[in-house]
Design an enzyme around this catalytic site. Structure first.
Site, PDB file in Angstrom:
ATOM      1  N   GLY A   1      -0.731   0.325  11.971  1.00 63.41           N
ATOM      2  CA  GLY A   1      -0.819  -0.485  10.694  1.00 63.41           C
ATOM      3  C   GLY A   1      -1.414   0.577   9.516  1.00 63.41           C
ATOM      4  N   GLY A   2      -1.779   0.426   7.828  1.00 61.14           N
ATOM      5  CA  GLY A   2      -1.790   1.281   7.260  1.00 61.14           C
ATOM      6  C   GLY A   2      -3.778   1.514   7.498  1.00 61.14           C
TER       7      GLY A   2
ATOM      8  CE  LYS B   1      -4.269  -2.290   2.051  1.00 66.77           C
ATOM      9  NZ  LYS B   1      -5.083  -1.691   2.975  1.00 66.77           N
TER      10      LYS B   1
ATOM     11  N   GLY C   1     -15.450  -5.952  10.242  1.00 65.65           N
ATOM     12  CA  GLY C   1     -15.716  -5.912   9.194  1.00 65.65           C
ATOM     13  C   GLY C   1     -15.565  -5.943   7.692  1.00 65.65           C
TER      14      GLY C   1
END
Length: 407
Positions: free
Chosen positions: A120-121, A58, A215
């Site tokens: 994180g991302g 990413k 999610g």
């Protein structure tokens, strides 16, 4: 340039993206597993018109982008590439997916402290979205940062908890970054993990009656936004709702509980055949695992020994997806079995008249009458079950009733 799209990553065998995109639009969408040393060549030579990007690329794709969207530039991460006349355009639709997740869960985040677990991302996109939704302060909780798991007491006033770490994700289910009850001001819990559908964090929120969401909605909503960028036209929210519901039904186990001899195995096998799903009988799995019959296990270790083996089997079966599972009649007597079954399952209590229940080969049924066992367990069956189905008529009627509940 071909009208083809796909997902770029390093390990993609368990991705749901092709199925989701097939439900969103009519275009070719495939998985492209690429090693780091081949990334540059792939990005500069592929004929794809667009692609999604996942771990670990990413950030690595950013130098190959001619332009970045405001969201991608601000977050510092790209998960969607679309080809334009001057080259790749990088965007971040995780942002859009999380905004959809918050709104569809009905959680108000404006003006409240939000704890984001992980750095994180996914955390970067989540924090940007929360800021735009008016949350604040937004605190990142990491293992070694200034705000970490050793000083969580300073954040007991948090109103929103968001997990962006892999904790609790299949196959290492049953773990959580925190205990929800430690945050008395909490008004909502979100977890970007989508397998299992109910992580331990979400089940704790559920038990406390707090709004919560996993999610899966974020996954589908970010894919929807990617598809909109690929096709340059909008896709309504209702399509996201439909896809989430369809995937949820596909992923969830169907779990049958009830008295010994109530027909769980017979009905379970018929249901699995009708739905083209695998079938597992928990008692059979215990026998296979231990190499001993159920009566032999009871004779050797008593009820406690058998129940421990049963729980170990349910832990493995329960974290899987898309199966029909027939449980032993007494599985409800151990409270720890509930989250194992509930994490990825719809639990159905199969009921049958006590006077027709067989006792052969069932140690407890030979010691206690069906009425005695039922009185001991009926409250537990009810507490475990999402629905109750009568199994006193023809098999076809029971299956029809089950289908109606599952739809």
């Amino acid at each position: 340039m071909e009208n083809k799209f796909g997902l770029l990553g390093r390990t993609l065998s368990h991705s749901w993206s092709p199925q989701i995109h097939a439900m969103l639009a009519d275009y070719d969408y495939r998985l492209y597993e690429t090693e780091p040393e081949a990334l540059g060549n792939f990005l500069t030579t592929t004929p794809l018109a667009g692609m999604n990007v996942t771990i670990p690329y990413k950030k690595d794709v950013i130098p190959y982008c001619a332009q970045l969207s405001d969201a991608a530039r601000r977050i510092g991460s790209v998960n969607t590439l679309t080809r334009r006349s001057d080259g790749w355009h990088g965007d971040n639709t995780d942002y859009d997916g999380f905004v959809y997740m918050v709104k569809s869960a009905g959680i108000s985040v404006a003006g409240g402290k939000a704890l984001v677990f992980g750095s994180g991302g996914a955390s970067l996109a989540v924090k940007a979205a929360l800021a735009d939704l008016g949350a604040g302060p937004i605190v990142t909780i990491s293992r070694s940062g200034p705000d970490n798991y050793d000083n969580l007491d300073r954040h007991r006033d948090a109103r929103l908890l968001v997990n962006t770490t892999p904790l609790g994700m299949y196959p290492k289910t049953g773990v959580s970054p925190v205990t929800v009850a430690d945050f008395p001001s909490c008004q909502g819990v979100l977890d970007v993990v989508y397998n299992p559908q109910r992580t331990r964090l979400l089940m704790e929120a559920e038990a406390l009656g707090l709004p919560h969401a996993g999610g899966l909605s974020m996954l589908v909503a970010q894919a929807r936004r990617s598809a909109e960028l690929f096709l340059n036209h909008s896709i309504p929210d209702g399509r996201v709702t439909e896809i989430v519901a369809a995937l949820s039904r596909q992923m969830e186990n169907i779990i049958l509980i009830g008295m010994p001899g109530c027909g769980k195995t017979t009905i379970g096998q018929a249901l699995a055949q009708a739905l083209h799903r695998p079938f597992y009988d928990a008692d059979d799995q215990v026998v296979e695992k231990t190499g001993q019959s159920i009566p032999a296990l009871f004779a050797a270790g008593g009820g406690a020994g058998f129940r421990a083996e049963e729980t170990a089997v349910l832990a493995e079966l329960g974290k899987g997806s898309g199966a029909v599972i027939a449980t032993g009649g007494g599985c409800v007597t151990r409270e720890e079995n509930y989250p194992l079954l509930h994490q990825n399952g719809t639990i159905i209590w199969l009921r049958r008249a006590l006077d027709v229940l067989p006792s052969d080969g069932r140690p407890l049924s030979q010691i206690h009458s069906a009425q005695t066992l039922y009185e001991q367990r009926k409250g537990l069956y009810r507490a475990f079950a999402d629905a109750e189905i009568d199994n006193n008529g023809p098999e076809e009627e029971t299956l029809r009733a089950l289908m109606e509940v599952l739809q």
